[in-house]
Design a protein around this motif. Structure first.
Motif, PDB file in Angstrom:
ATOM      1  N   VAL A 282       0.834  -1.214   0.000  1.00  0.00           N
ATOM      2  CA  VAL A 282       0.000   0.000   0.000  1.00  0.00           C
ATOM      3  C   VAL A 282       0.864   1.258   0.000  1.00  0.00           C
ATOM      4  CG1 VAL A 282      -1.774   1.295   1.267  1.00  0.00           C
ATOM      5  CG2 VAL A 282      -1.873  -1.206   1.176  1.00  0.00           C
ATOM      6  N   VAL A 311      -8.374   2.189   3.050  1.00  0.00           N
ATOM      7  CA  VAL A 311      -8.045   1.157   2.060  1.00  0.00           C
ATOM      8  C   VAL A 311      -9.297   0.301   1.908  1.00  0.00           C
ATOM      9  CG1 VAL A 311      -6.587  -0.800   1.484  1.00  0.00           C
ATOM     10  CG2 VAL A 311      -5.614   1.164   2.683  1.00  0.00           C
ATOM     11  N   LEU A 326      -7.506   2.973  -2.800  1.00  0.00           N
ATOM     12  CA  LEU A 326      -7.404   4.036  -1.796  1.00  0.00           C
ATOM     13  C   LEU A 326      -8.624   4.937  -1.897  1.00  0.00           C
ATOM     14  CD1 LEU A 326      -3.647   4.997  -2.318  1.00  0.00           C
ATOM     15  CD2 LEU A 326      -4.592   3.706  -0.404  1.00  0.00           C
TER      16      LEU A 326
END
Length: 570
Positions: A282, A311, A326
């Motif tokens: 991420v 997320v 996102l």
């Protein structure tokens, strides 16, 4: 609207509470400015710089604790100021940033009765006619407003296709509080503009006005809704990003209704792992998205703290597709990078990725961070040395560096950096804030995250893009050279004429300034000696002649004041 005159002697309100708030802020600021002035400016003049340095950390902690308590008690923009200070890890000591870093999470919610009354006044009907349910316990309480979960009524749900929503409502009376706070901040900014230690390096009133602009935009929910729509359009075809839909029919300046997109908080690594998402994957995607906002779109989220980014798992992702995205929320604080500034930022990024000290300084000059008159040779050497020693290191590696090396670098280049005439162009504070928060969030996701790993491929792409404009650049440079060549004979002829007439004068402003400074210093040394002589003589004579001794001691204050303040207005 608050007065922009920093010298105004009273707040722009007539009620007692507003005046008390205004004066409390000014008392806090004046007290700490006086302490800083005494320790950082007065004591070093008497050879007590060591005392000032030994007590600096303790004074910083005392200031941070005092401001923390003040902000929690007053709320309003004081919370936003504390948030900003806590994010400036690049310029403020950890004694301040650590004390203030959790300030937003400590905001006391407004009782639901006040939220209901304001929302119903804005929507012009009872909440029960608009929403099927509204949770009285807020999911988030901020300094300017708070959010509650709700479900739309059947008619609105059918029209919008949404059911679960977030009802965001301003704190009652926040408009008046913001006006008072801005008036106080403008007054403090006016004070700082007369403190050379600050005014030589930053335009404090301009920074306050920039803060005022973003704060006033943040309490206008119609502006936030428009920002959300623009951000969504920028990433419409990007499967990395999602944005909540706005229920425009139920949105006003003080009430905002959004699709409820709550998911996994971006820094909740345990929840990410439980959902089968690797936090280390991420981090670089988040950094890339922030770079795209800054360098490609020029419109960026200026408050990307963990509470504003989720997320969101994508359960129906096909093979090869990322199984999460996102989700950005809260578009009240946005920054816009003009085309010229964006070009300068790209040059800065390319120079940083290629460890080019000269290119970095030139980019800073193009951005307007350095005034054209700045002598940058020393800065180039400092940046080059920094790249040579620390360039390319991630935060985990930097934490392992011996602190003595940092102190050595600070001692070697600190005075140089402080002497340069820096200034911050419009929205640059927001850029710094966004990048600071980006780095912090990415490091929380992956302690071994190295921002350079994201910067370098992005910079490589920018370099390829820049090469596409190389022909245009060469053409422009050729035309510039031709223009200079055409004008050169006439300018040389004018120069020779002045030499023959004896009217050519050569001056060095730098040398003249140094001579003037030396002359002022000499006069102040004489005043200091005279002060000491009068004070000692008065003390001695008081034992025999109390009147004469007292007169001499009182008179010694005149050369003391001259020694301390002579020339400070120049």
């Amino acid at each position: 609207m608050a007065s922009t005159d920093p010298s105004a002697s009273s707040p722009p309100v007539r009620d007692r509470a507003g005046r008390a708030r205004y004066r409390r802020i000014l008392r806090f600021a004046s007290r700490h400015l006086a302490v800083t002035w005494w320790f950082e400016l007065v004591l070093p003049r008497f050879g007590l710089r060591g005392l000032a340095e030994r007590t600096r950390a303790r004074r910083m902690r005392r200031f941070a604790r005092g401001f923390h308590a003040l902000a929690l008690d007053l709320g309003g923009l004081m919370i936003k100021v504390g948030q900003y200070l806590s994010s400036r890890l690049d310029v403020l000591p950890p004694e301040i940033t650590k004390e203030l870093e959790g300030l937003q999470d400590e905001v006391t919610p407004v009782p639901f009765a006040g939220i209901r009354a304001l929302a119903e006044a804005e929507l012009r009907r009872p909440l029960g006619q608009v929403f099927a349910t509204v949770a009285e316990t807020p999911i988030a309480a901020a300094s300017l407003g708070q959010a509650h979960r709700a479900t739309l009524g059947p008619a609105d749900a059918a029209d919008t296709g949404l059911t679960d929503v977030v009802l965001k409502v301003q704190r009652p009376g926040i408009d008046a509080v913001v006006d008072v706070d801005l008036a106080a901040l403008r007054r403090v900014g006016g004070w700082l503009s007369h403190v050379r230690l600050v005014s030589d390096r930053v335009d404090a009133p301009a920074l306050v006005e920039e803060f005022a602009r973003t704060s006033l935009e943040e309490i206008d929910y119609l502006n936030e809704a428009a920002n959300s729509a623009r951000f969504a359009a920028d990433f419409a075809d990007d499967d990395r990003v999602s944005v909540p839909d706005v229920v425009w029919e139920r949105t006003t300046r003080r009430v905002l209704v959004l699709d409820d997109v709550s998911a996994i908080k971006i820094t909740d690594v345990d929840a990410l792992a439980a959902a089968g998402i690797d936090p280390a994957e991420v981090a670089p995607v988040f950094a890339e998205v922030m770079f795209d906002q800054l360098f490609t779109h020029g419109f960026f989220h200026a408050d990307p703290h963990p509470g504003n980014i989720f997320v969101t798992p994508v359960p129906d992702a096909v093979d090869g597709q990322r199984p999460w995205k996102l989700t950005f929320i809260d578009f009240g604080m946005m920054g816009e990078v003009p085309a010229g500034t964006r070009t300068g930022l790209r040059k800065l990024l390319i120079a940083a990725a290629s460890r080019d000290g000269s290119g970095m300084v030139n980019a800073m000059r193009d951005l307007g961070v350095l005034l054209p008159s700045a002598d940058t040779l020393g800065l180039e050497r400092a940046v080059t040395a920094t790249f040579a020693r620390f360039g390319g290191m991630g935060f985990a590696e930097l934490r392992q560096v011996d602190p003595r090396e940092y102190r050595e670098f600070a001692g070697q280049f600190g005075d140089l950096i402080r002497s340069l005439p820096f200034q911050l162009p419009e929205d640059f504070l927001l850029v710094l804030r966004a990048m600071t928060l980006t780095s912090g969030v990415a490091s929380a996701l992956d302690p071994a995250f190295n921002l350079w790993d994201s910067v370098e491929p992005y910079a490589a792409q920018l370099i390829r893009d820049e090469r596409g404009n190389a022909v245009q650049d060469v053409t422009r440079r050729t035309l510039d050279a031709a223009t200079v060549a055409v004008r050169l004979p006439g300018r040389l002829d004018h120069l020779v004429t002045r030499l023959e007439d004896g009217t050519l004068e050569v001056g060095s402003p730098r040398i003249e300034r140094q001579l003037t400074r030396i002359e002022r210093t000499a006069r102040r040394v004489v005043s200091a000696v005279l002060f000491a002589a009068l004070l000692i003589a008065g003390a001695v004579l008081r034992s025999g002649d109390d009147v004469v001794g007292t007169v001499l001691m009182v008179t010694s204050a005149v050369p003391l004041l001259h020694a301390l303040f002579a020339g400070r207005g120049r």
